[in-house]
Design a protein around this motif. Structure first.
Motif, mmCIF file in Angstrom:
data_model
loop_
_atom_site.group_PDB
_atom_site.id
_atom_site.type_symbol
_atom_site.label_atom_id
_atom_site.label_comp_id
_atom_site.label_asym_id
_atom_site.label_seq_id
_atom_site.Cartn_x
_atom_site.Cartn_y
_atom_site.Cartn_z
ATOM 1 N N ILE A 1 0.706 -0.611 -0.627
ATOM 2 C CA ILE A 1 0.037 0.013 -0.140
ATOM 3 C C ILE A 1 0.520 1.345 -0.112
ATOM 4 C CG2 ILE A 1 -1.679 1.379 1.287
ATOM 5 C CD1 ILE A 1 -2.932 -1.550 0.447
ATOM 6 N N ILE B 1 0.079 10.392 2.264
ATOM 7 C CA ILE B 1 -0.358 11.160 3.805
ATOM 8 C C ILE B 1 0.409 11.071 5.171
ATOM 9 C CG2 ILE B 1 -2.303 11.545 5.327
ATOM 10 C CD1 ILE B 1 -2.796 11.682 2.019
ATOM 11 N N CYS C 1 0.218 10.727 8.997
ATOM 12 C CA CYS C 1 -0.391 9.641 9.672
ATOM 13 C C CYS C 1 0.169 8.438 9.879
ATOM 14 C CB CYS C 1 -1.328 8.342 8.084
ATOM 15 S SG CYS C 1 -2.317 6.836 9.002
ATOM 16 N N CYS D 1 2.915 2.635 3.265
ATOM 17 C CA CYS D 1 1.364 2.543 4.472
ATOM 18 C C CYS D 1 2.005 1.603 5.238
ATOM 19 C CB CYS D 1 0.543 2.357 4.319
ATOM 20 S SG CYS D 1 -0.767 1.877 5.053
ATOM 21 N N CYS E 1 -9.800 6.507 3.049
ATOM 22 C CA CYS E 1 -8.843 5.676 4.294
ATOM 23 C C CYS E 1 -9.059 5.735 5.117
ATOM 24 C CB CYS E 1 -7.148 5.954 4.290
ATOM 25 S SG CYS E 1 -6.480 4.569 5.425
ATOM 26 N N THR F 1 -8.682 3.965 8.136
ATOM 27 C CA THR F 1 -7.849 3.880 9.110
ATOM 28 C C THR F 1 -6.996 5.149 9.668
ATOM 29 O OG1 THR F 1 -7.730 1.183 8.253
ATOM 30 C CG2 THR F 1 -6.062 1.777 9.326
ATOM 31 N N PHE F 2 -7.207 5.930 8.448
ATOM 32 C CA PHE F 2 -6.118 7.033 8.817
ATOM 33 C C PHE F 2 -6.028 7.471 10.921
ATOM 34 C CE2 PHE F 2 -5.849 11.946 10.055
ATOM 35 C CZ PHE F 2 -4.428 12.227 9.730
HETATM 36 S S1 SF4 Z 1 -3.659 4.182 7.614
HETATM 37 FE FE1 SF4 Z 1 -4.754 4.986 5.140
HETATM 38 S S2 SF4 Z 1 -3.915 7.381 5.546
HETATM 39 FE FE2 SF4 Z 1 -2.267 6.076 6.752
HETATM 40 S S3 SF4 Z 1 -0.718 5.248 5.949
HETATM 41 FE FE3 SF4 Z 1 -1.647 3.547 5.523
HETATM 42 S S4 SF4 Z 1 -3.075 4.407 3.408
HETATM 43 FE FE4 SF4 Z 1 -2.282 6.426 4.439
#
Ligand code: SF4
Length: 82
Positions: free
Chosen positions: A5, A9, A12, A21, A62, A64-65
């Motif tokens: 992934i 961002i 995060c 990620c 996302c 999950t951020f």
């Molecule tokens: S959880 Fe989502 S926002 Fe955070 S690094 Fe992973 S993909 Fe990016």
């Protein structure tokens, strides 16, 4: 499946150098769903969630951020792999 992934961002909690990620799992949702759900509704609950549509990439996010300085990093049972 060996997924990677990539994410840009950098404020995060799960983000790592190289725009990676490092969350063990993530949940992508549409903006409408994500804006109504609390932080605890996340990837660990994915099988229980109702699939939904999105009009374009701009209406997805996302779920999950979590901000890297947040005290909510354990609210969703997601963990950072490294
Ligand atoms: S959880 Fe989502 S926002 Fe955070 S690094 Fe992973 S993909 Fe990016």
């Amino acid at each position: 499946m060996n997924q990677h992934i990539h994410c840009i961002i950098n404020n995060c909690h799960y983000w790592a150098n190289g725009n990676k990620c490092e969350a063990n799992e993530i949940l992508v949702a549409n903006d409408s769903f994500a804006s109504k759900q609390q932080d605890s509704i996340d990837a660990t609950m994915a099988k229980q969630l109702t699939p939904a549509s999105a009009d374009s990439c701009m209406s997805t996010c996302c779920k999950t951020f979590v901000h890297k300085n947040s005290d909510q990093i354990s609210a969703d049972s997601i963990y950072k792999m490294s």
